[in-house]
Design an enzyme around this catalytic site. Structure first.
Site, short mmCIF file in Angstrom:
data_model
loop_
_atom_site.label_atom_id
_atom_site.label_comp_id
_atom_site.label_asym_id
_atom_site.label_seq_id
_atom_site.Cartn_x
_atom_site.Cartn_y
_atom_site.Cartn_z
N GLU A 26 50.41 -64.66 9.09
CA GLU A 26 49.45 -65.74 8.94
C GLU A 26 49.59 -66.60 10.19
O GLU A 26 50.57 -67.32 10.36
CB GLU A 26 49.74 -66.56 7.67
CG GLU A 26 49.64 -65.78 6.38
CD GLU A 26 48.21 -65.59 5.90
OE1 GLU A 26 47.28 -66.07 6.58
OE2 GLU A 26 48.02 -64.98 4.83
N HIS A 52 46.25 -62.17 9.79
CA HIS A 52 45.53 -63.11 8.94
C HIS A 52 45.64 -64.53 9.49
O HIS A 52 46.36 -64.78 10.45
CB HIS A 52 46.11 -63.09 7.51
CG HIS A 52 45.82 -61.84 6.75
ND1 HIS A 52 44.75 -61.72 5.90
CD2 HIS A 52 46.46 -60.64 6.73
CE1 HIS A 52 44.74 -60.51 5.38
NE2 HIS A 52 45.78 -59.82 5.87
N GLU A 55 37.89 -66.33 9.13
CA GLU A 55 39.14 -65.60 9.31
C GLU A 55 38.88 -64.17 9.76
O GLU A 55 39.60 -63.64 10.61
CB GLU A 55 39.92 -65.60 7.99
CG GLU A 55 41.25 -64.89 8.08
CD GLU A 55 41.98 -64.83 6.74
OE1 GLU A 55 43.08 -64.25 6.71
OE2 GLU A 55 41.44 -65.36 5.73
N HIS A 94 40.64 -58.76 6.19
CA HIS A 94 39.27 -58.95 5.71
C HIS A 94 38.29 -58.15 6.56
O HIS A 94 38.68 -57.20 7.21
CB HIS A 94 38.94 -60.44 5.61
CG HIS A 94 40.02 -61.23 4.92
ND1 HIS A 94 40.24 -61.17 3.56
CD2 HIS A 94 41.01 -62.03 5.43
CE1 HIS A 94 41.30 -61.92 3.24
NE2 HIS A 94 41.78 -62.45 4.37
#
Length: 318
Positions: free
Chosen positions: A281, A199, A143, A106
């Site tokens: 993640e 992430h 995030e 992101h």
């Protein structure tokens, strides 16, 4: 990324004086055993094309004790240093000549560029949004902030090993994105020896743990992952094992059947990659226990350490 689907050194007991030969043997044997255990735990000896299933399951008996390199870091420094510094590898080191691309998932600026990130791009199997804003903790720690912080820390660690490290974005450059296809292209154009996208998940409370996402075999349109599936699996296994050991974060209890490994074919960053690449993640931002870790600077340093050791293991074994 949301989608469906005190660390201490214990005091050592005083031992009676022994003869020189006994002392030498006592020192050598445990060290050899420890080295064998760690070697097996992180998938040592496995080539890119043949990673053993036992190594892919860090939940089953792998020690979560922090590594010596993690223990040597100052906790106070880990809590305050965000890893930001100019890019550039060391003049020498075991990873001299190796290129690593880090993709912080992101972008903090995506919230101000929703129209741009919502446009569709080709990921080979279908078309998906250019990028998304990502998730956040219930208290608003995003995030995008998390991934950029861990990326900075990871870059510093890898550069100390001599690697050349490139980030897909940094600070406010670019102001948003880049799009998922461009993120893959950055790794490809750099001819990266390894690439990783960082992430944190946005699942339900009670869903805990990390998982590493591996590319599945895709041959469609601009996507062809067939040559990178094997080495990416090796990279992922090594990252998962070292991440577990250094952070103590368990493998996901809601994906991957306890292995900490998940294979997907719907992510453009993997589908379009031509270099060994995985996603991680690091935990679930919506779970209170995981969120307490993800928002800790000291813990994020451990996360970066675990990822770094996985990458180093992969590159030195390749």
């Amino acid at each position: 990324m949301s989608y469906l689907g005190p660390e201490f050194d214990p005091p050592q007991p005083r031992r009676p004086r022994r003869g020189p030969l006994t002392v030498a043997l006592a020192a050598l044997v445990p060290g050899a055993l420890l080295g064998w255990v760690v070697y097996e735990a992180v998938g040592g000896g496995s080539g890119h094309g043949g990673v053993r299933t036992a190594s892919a399951a860090p939940a089953s008996g792998m020690s979560a004790a922090p590594s010596p390199s993690a223990r040597s870091a100052s906790p106070s420094a880990a809590a305050t240093d965000d890893g930001k510094r100019p890019s550039g590898g060391s003049a020498s080191g075991p990873l001299k000549g190796k290129v690593v691309v880090i993709d912080p998932g992101h972008n903090p600026g995506n919230f101000q560029h929703t129209a741009e990130i919502n446009r569709k791009v080709d990921i080979g199997t279908n078309r998906k949004e250019c990028d998304t804003t990502g998730t956040s903790t219930n208290d608003g720690y995003t995030e995008a902030r998390f991934t950029l912080d861990v990326a900075h820390r990871l870059r510093s660690l890898l550069e100390k090993q001599g690697a050349t490290v490139k980030l897909t974005h940094d600070g406010d450059s670019p102001a948003w994105g880049p799009c998922v296809d461009q993120r893959a292209r950055i790794g490809n154009n750099a001819h990266a020896d390894a690439a990783i996208s960082i992430h944190a998940d946005g699942s339900a409370q009670g869903n805990r743990g990390f998982h590493v996402i591996l590319p599945g075999s895709v041959h469609s349109g601009a996507a062809d992952t067939r040559r990178i599936v094997g080495p990416s699996h090796d990279l992922g296994v090594r990252v998962a094992g070292n991440y577990l050991r250094d952070t103590g974060e368990p493998p996901s209890n809601y994906l991957g059947n306890g292995t900490g490994l998940v294979t997907r074919t719907d992510l453009g960053g993997l589908n379009l990659s031509t270099v060994p690449k995985v996603f991680i993640e690091c935990g679930n931002m919506r779970d209170s226990k995981d969120a307490a870790l993800l928002t800790s600077g000291a813990w994020r340093q451990k996360a970066a350490q675990g990822i770094s050791e996985g990458i180093v293991s992969f590159l030195r074994g390749s």
